[in-house]
Design a protein around this motif. Structure first.
Motif, PDB file in Angstrom:
ATOM      1  N   LYS B 132       0.900  -1.254  -0.032  1.00  0.00           N
ATOM      2  CA  LYS B 132      -0.024   0.003  -0.030  1.00  0.00           C
ATOM      3  C   LYS B 132       0.794   1.161   0.209  1.00  0.00           C
ATOM      4  CE  LYS B 132      -3.134   2.283   3.211  1.00  0.00           C
ATOM      5  NZ  LYS B 132      -3.471   2.142   4.542  1.00  0.00           N
ATOM      6  N   GLN B 249      -2.686  -0.746  -3.478  1.00  0.00           N
ATOM      7  CA  GLN B 249      -3.653   0.588  -2.996  1.00  0.00           C
ATOM      8  C   GLN B 249      -2.498   1.632  -2.914  1.00  0.00           C
ATOM      9  OE1 GLN B 249      -5.728  -0.412   0.778  1.00  0.00           O
ATOM     10  NE2 GLN B 249      -6.681   1.797   0.632  1.00  0.00           N
ATOM     11  N   CYS B 254      -7.537   1.287  -5.473  1.00  0.00           N
ATOM     12  CA  CYS B 254      -7.170  -0.145  -5.382  1.00  0.00           C
ATOM     13  C   CYS B 254      -6.680  -0.972  -6.860  1.00  0.00           C
ATOM     14  CB  CYS B 254      -8.395  -0.954  -4.615  1.00  0.00           C
ATOM     15  SG  CYS B 254      -8.318  -0.541  -3.162  1.00  0.00           S
TER      16      CYS B 254
END
Lengths: 283, 283
Positions: B132, B249, B254
């Motif tokens: 992420k 992400q 996403c």
């Protein structure tokens, strides 16, 4: 003079040949560290309390634990002055993130370094005739933190010297004047002393000047637009080792240097430092 | 493993306890220095020529004289691998402005340091599930220069970790995506591989990816607006030690991670590094 010859690192007083830190220290590999710098007057550290306060704030901004106590620092400085046989000096102290291998994060205890340097004496002519500045477009990163990331100041000074100027003055993208590479900026217009309010390093000398000027000038801490340069009567920069340094030219704008008002401030500042060392010396 | 244990500094191979530099070195006091970093594959330095070329360019941008020759560097690395008893490693080399007292300018000869580190192995899950990222508003100073001024990357990574992200992605004031703290940025949209063109550090891994992708993707080196994030099919970051690291992400956007196209590139990259070490090993 051959000093500095004795340095303080993490509790030890070391000769120059031993005054070294690991090549894995985050202070070196990532510039992950902070410092502060001040000078003595008659051997008395000038505003040490304020420098240590700013140092702690700088360390906090980087997340480096700092447990340096004022009394301990005073003792270290006193001992360094004695061991190096100096009556007057500049003092630098540094705190780094300590040793680490791969990580961008701290892996060990911080490294604390303190040493003294000869006072940096600028030519008399700088004060009698003023210095020249150029402006450069730049917004310092994390300006309130006196960190080891000093490249912009070095490269800006290189650029200034190439143009026969003393230093560069940073102007941000909104056209506001911030500070010089290693000094704060002041302008005088009639009886008003003007200095930038934000996005600068908060100089201890700047604070002293604002304090002593209070009874003699109207003071404005505010945004200063580049276009105002044409309206100012006098201009100067200020730092621990430069004290109050008159400016005779910024780009194509010329100023009286030192002007009457700047001379008044220089006299007030000289008086202040004299009184300070007398007040703070042992009876 | 206890290494690194043997370091190279200015012509000498030194034990860890001796691998130190002066506290007056401009690399420490001012972050005035450059570095580069690469890894070996099967013990063969990967694209050393390109890393040295970039290193020289970084030094030139700071005005630090650099006379490191490729053959000498190869010998140093080979000896470090042997002395540290390592068959595979990451290699870091640093050039600083050398010792100075007050000056913001160089006063002596540069300091050259080289050492090896264990390969930084990220968890398998990072590659199987993606990482992420968060975005931060920041424009790197002198982005082309791999300097020791690394505070923004450290503080941005701290910030990312606080938000349970792996790294931060820099977005400039025009809303263009530049690079991650320590990696280049790539996006895939259908059959097009997109990567920023300017105001970034030009990664050697980035170059290799663009080279191996050429016959399989349309390639766009261009400005990437933050608003495009919603349109991308796949996203990844790349660096020497991360290789190709899928991103699942960015802020609230996403992505499939690793997507099919990223998987294809990972396979191509793996093949390339395997061939590279076979091609460049001694017969």
């Amino acid at each position: 003079m051959n000093y500095p010859s004795i340095f303080y690192i993490n509790g030890e007083y070391l000769n120059k040949s031993q005054a070294k830190i690991s090549v894995l220290d985050l202070g070196l590999t990532r510039g992950f560290g902070v410092f502060d710098f001040f000078r003595t007057y008659n051997g008395i550290p000038f505003h040490l309390y304020d420098h240590l306060k700013r140092f702690r704030k700088s360390a906090e901004l980087l997340g480096i634990p700092c447990d340096i106590q004022q009394e301990d620092l005073e003792n270290v400085i006193q001992k360094l002055m004695k061991l190096n046989n100096q009556k007057e000096a500049a003092v630098k102290f540094i705190l780094t993130g300590g040793e680490a291998t791969h990580s961008l994060m701290m892996e060990s205890t911080p490294t604390f370094i303190c040493f003294i340097l000869p006072l940096l004496i600028y030519p008399k002519s700088y004060y009698e005739e003023g210095v020249k500045l150029i402006t450069l477009s730049h917004t310092p990163y994390l300006s309130e933190c006196k960190s080891l990331n000093y490249l912009p100041a070095l490269l800006s000074t290189q650029k200034a010297r190439q143009e026969n100027a003393f230093e560069a003055l940073y102007v941000d993208r909104n056209n506001f004047i911030l500070e010089a590479c290693t000094a704060n900026f002041f302008a005088i217009k009639q009886n008003t002393l003007i200095t930038p309010k934000e996005n600068i390093l908060y100089g201890i000398t700047r604070e002293v000047i604002l304090k002593i000027a209070k009874n003699h000038f109207d003071i404005e801490k505010r945004e200063i637009n580049y276009n105002e340069l044409i309206e100012f009567d006098e201009v100067f920069i200020a730092s621990s080792n430069k004290e109050i340094l008159p400016v005779k030219q910024i780009d194509e704008h010329c100023y009286r240097a030192p002007g009457m008002q700047t001379q008044k401030l220089i006299a007030l500042f000289r008086n202040y430092t004299k009184n300070y060392s007398q007040l703070h010396s042992c009876p």
